[in-house]
Write a protein that holds these residues in place. Structure first.
Motif, mmCIF file in Angstrom:
data_model
loop_
_atom_site.group_PDB
_atom_site.id
_atom_site.type_symbol
_atom_site.label_atom_id
_atom_site.label_comp_id
_atom_site.label_asym_id
_atom_site.label_seq_id
_atom_site.Cartn_x
_atom_site.Cartn_y
_atom_site.Cartn_z
ATOM 1 N N SER A 1 0.797 -1.107 -0.007
ATOM 2 C CA SER A 1 0.181 0.028 -0.048
ATOM 3 C C SER A 1 0.957 1.196 0.042
ATOM 4 O O SER A 1 2.112 1.099 0.325
ATOM 5 C CB SER A 1 -0.967 -0.069 1.370
ATOM 6 N N ILE A 2 0.227 2.230 -0.049
ATOM 7 C CA ILE A 2 1.185 3.804 -0.348
ATOM 8 C C ILE A 2 0.293 4.292 1.101
ATOM 9 O O ILE A 2 -0.575 4.632 1.078
ATOM 10 C CB ILE A 2 0.520 4.336 -1.694
ATOM 11 N N LYS A 3 1.649 4.972 1.727
ATOM 12 C CA LYS A 3 1.146 5.645 2.840
ATOM 13 C C LYS A 3 1.059 7.061 2.663
ATOM 14 O O LYS A 3 2.040 7.764 1.971
ATOM 15 C CB LYS A 3 2.195 5.483 3.902
ATOM 16 N N VAL A 4 0.236 7.587 3.209
ATOM 17 C CA VAL A 4 -0.056 9.168 3.247
ATOM 18 C C VAL A 4 -0.298 9.724 4.547
ATOM 19 O O VAL A 4 -0.951 8.987 5.246
ATOM 20 C CB VAL A 4 -1.294 9.465 2.296
ATOM 21 N N SER A 5 0.069 10.947 4.512
ATOM 22 C CA SER A 5 -0.134 11.500 6.226
ATOM 23 C C SER A 5 -0.994 12.802 6.237
ATOM 24 O O SER A 5 -1.161 13.421 7.585
ATOM 25 C CB SER A 5 1.314 11.808 6.781
ATOM 26 N N SER A 6 -1.381 13.354 5.252
ATOM 27 C CA SER A 6 -2.043 14.611 5.173
ATOM 28 C C SER A 6 -3.260 14.486 3.993
ATOM 29 O O SER A 6 -2.936 13.671 3.069
ATOM 30 C CB SER A 6 -1.186 15.469 4.926
ATOM 31 N N ALA B 1 2.193 -2.938 -9.567
ATOM 32 C CA ALA B 1 3.588 -4.194 -9.519
ATOM 33 C C ALA B 1 4.130 -4.218 -8.088
ATOM 34 O O ALA B 1 4.573 -5.191 -7.697
ATOM 35 C CB ALA B 1 4.748 -3.498 -10.550
ATOM 36 N N HIS B 2 4.100 -3.053 -7.317
ATOM 37 C CA HIS B 2 4.654 -3.145 -6.145
ATOM 38 C C HIS B 2 3.688 -4.194 -5.171
ATOM 39 O O HIS B 2 4.287 -4.827 -4.367
ATOM 40 C CB HIS B 2 4.861 -1.840 -5.476
ATOM 41 N N SER B 3 2.580 -3.646 -5.249
ATOM 42 C CA SER B 3 1.505 -4.573 -4.529
ATOM 43 C C SER B 3 1.621 -6.128 -4.845
ATOM 44 O O SER B 3 1.560 -6.677 -3.964
ATOM 45 C CB SER B 3 0.144 -3.733 -4.974
ATOM 46 N N LYS B 4 1.711 -6.402 -6.187
ATOM 47 C CA LYS B 4 1.758 -7.821 -6.604
ATOM 48 C C LYS B 4 3.028 -8.377 -5.996
ATOM 49 O O LYS B 4 2.874 -9.476 -5.468
ATOM 50 C CB LYS B 4 1.714 -7.822 -7.933
ATOM 51 N N ASN B 5 4.061 -7.854 -5.961
ATOM 52 C CA ASN B 5 5.115 -8.346 -5.770
ATOM 53 C C ASN B 5 5.250 -8.656 -3.979
ATOM 54 O O ASN B 5 5.703 -9.533 -3.534
ATOM 55 C CB ASN B 5 6.568 -7.355 -5.768
ATOM 56 N N ALA B 6 4.539 -7.576 -3.496
ATOM 57 C CA ALA B 6 4.524 -7.554 -2.018
ATOM 58 C C ALA B 6 3.672 -8.785 -1.521
ATOM 59 O O ALA B 6 3.944 -9.456 -0.692
ATOM 60 C CB ALA B 6 4.038 -6.563 -1.419
ATOM 61 N N ILE B 7 2.486 -8.917 -2.141
ATOM 62 C CA ILE B 7 1.472 -10.023 -1.832
ATOM 63 C C ILE B 7 2.237 -11.464 -2.196
ATOM 64 O O ILE B 7 1.884 -12.554 -1.419
ATOM 65 C CB ILE B 7 0.099 -9.917 -2.400
ATOM 66 N N GLN B 8 3.002 -11.469 -3.275
ATOM 67 C CA GLN B 8 3.486 -12.780 -3.646
ATOM 68 C C GLN B 8 4.477 -13.115 -2.540
ATOM 69 O O GLN B 8 4.817 -14.288 -2.091
ATOM 70 C CB GLN B 8 4.125 -12.601 -5.113
#
Length: 126
Positions: free
Chosen positions: A69-74, A96-103
């Motif tokens: 996931s992508i973190k936002v703070s504001s 792509a980042h999400s897919k790699n992370a879940i794998q």
């Protein structure tokens, strides 16, 4: 203090569904959550997920470090991130980042289960 009337007004515009989470997610372009395992379901459904982080939370299921996931703070960061995700290249990068992370997550779980099984077999043989 919160402006409760503003929140009730915003919530009254929401439509709730009895559909499964997977079915609801498949209708989304992006997801937004604070602290939820919905990040995992979104990754499984190829939906980029934004997590809103607030210093007020003592406990926070932060899956942003994995790339899931992508973190936002504001509010400004949230708006910028949503706008960025409407760019096809940025959207595909987030996917792509999400897919790699879940794998990686499931590979690690599988590896852990195998190690536990080996340890239990060793224990049973003693």
């Amino acid at each position: 203090p919160r402006d409760h009337e503003k929140y009730y007004k915003a919530i009254s515009k929401c439509k709730f569904s009895n559909e499964s989470l997977d079915k609801v997610l498949r209708q989304c372009y992006i997801g937004l959550t604070v602290d939820s395992t919905t990040v995992i379901e979104a990754a499984l459904n190829n939906i980029p997920m934004i997590q809103i982080y607030n210093d007020k939370y003592k406990r926070f299921l932060d899956l942003t470090g994995t790339g899931m996931s992508i973190k936002v703070s504001s509010n400004n960061e949230l708006i910028e991130t949503v706008i960025k995700l409407f760019n096809k290249e940025e959207y595909n990068t987030a996917l792509a980042h999400s897919k790699n992370a879940i794998q990686s997550c499931f590979l690690n779980i599988g590896s852990s289960i195998n190690n536990i099984e080996k340890m239990m077999m060793m224990h049973d043989n003693h």
